[in-house]
Motif scaffolding. Sequence first.
Motif, PDB file in Angstrom:
ATOM      1  N   SER A  37       2.746  -6.386  11.938  1.00 40.95           N
ATOM      2  CA  SER A  37       3.478  -5.023  13.276  1.00 40.95           C
ATOM      3  C   SER A  37       4.347  -6.298  13.629  1.00 40.95           C
ATOM      4  N   HIS A  38       5.257  -5.826  14.820  1.00 42.09           N
ATOM      5  CA  HIS A  38       6.299  -7.056  15.185  1.00 42.09           C
ATOM      6  C   HIS A  38       6.702  -6.988  16.242  1.00 42.09           C
ATOM      7  N   VAL A  39       6.269  -8.080  17.073  1.00 40.96           N
ATOM      8  CA  VAL A  39       6.329  -8.397  18.799  1.00 40.96           C
ATOM      9  C   VAL A  39       6.882  -8.722  18.728  1.00 40.96           C
ATOM     10  N   LYS A  56      -0.281 -10.190  11.469  1.00 38.67           N
ATOM     11  CA  LYS A  56      -1.255 -10.179  12.119  1.00 38.67           C
ATOM     12  C   LYS A  56      -1.525 -11.184  12.137  1.00 38.67           C
ATOM     13  N   THR A  57      -2.577 -11.798  11.320  1.00 37.24           N
ATOM     14  CA  THR A  57      -2.800 -13.472  11.134  1.00 37.24           C
ATOM     15  C   THR A  57      -1.263 -14.129  11.973  1.00 37.24           C
ATOM     16  N   ASP A  58      -0.510 -13.775  10.394  1.00 34.21           N
ATOM     17  CA  ASP A  58       0.634 -14.650  11.209  1.00 34.21           C
ATOM     18  C   ASP A  58       0.717 -14.419  12.595  1.00 34.21           C
ATOM     19  N   GLU A  62       1.231 -17.442  15.119  1.00 33.68           N
ATOM     20  CA  GLU A  62       1.914 -18.705  16.438  1.00 33.68           C
ATOM     21  C   GLU A  62       1.780 -17.960  17.624  1.00 33.68           C
ATOM     22  N   LEU A  63       1.193 -16.834  17.938  1.00 35.44           N
ATOM     23  CA  LEU A  63       0.697 -16.899  19.563  1.00 35.44           C
ATOM     24  C   LEU A  63       0.114 -18.389  19.624  1.00 35.44           C
ATOM     25  N   LEU A  64      -1.087 -18.537  19.179  1.00 35.46           N
ATOM     26  CA  LEU A  64      -1.499 -19.840  19.420  1.00 35.46           C
ATOM     27  C   LEU A  64      -0.694 -21.039  19.321  1.00 35.46           C
ATOM     28  N   THR A  65       0.126 -21.087  18.936  1.00 35.31           N
ATOM     29  CA  THR A  65       1.327 -22.048  18.501  1.00 35.31           C
ATOM     30  C   THR A  65       2.304 -22.194  19.825  1.00 35.31           C
TER      31      THR A  65
END
Length: 70
Positions: A37-39, A56-58, A62-65
């Motif tokens: 995906s691209h966000v 999506k795992t990456d 990144e979201l959690l970071t």
Amino acid sequence: TSSNEELVSSATAKMHKKHCDMMVANGANEALEQDTSHVFFIYPNGRSDEYGPTSKTDIADELLTRIAKL
């Protein structure tokens, strides 16, 4: 592109309406049934960071970071 600008604009408005500290936006059509995906990570100060395309795992990592840094 203009569709990305519209996506970020819409997500920014939603973030302010809901009083969020950050919003993540992606084009649902491009993400469904895909491994990548691209966000955009969007912040109340007007900052918007494009991220991806990547797995999506990456994106989740990144979201959690980013959440941990809020």
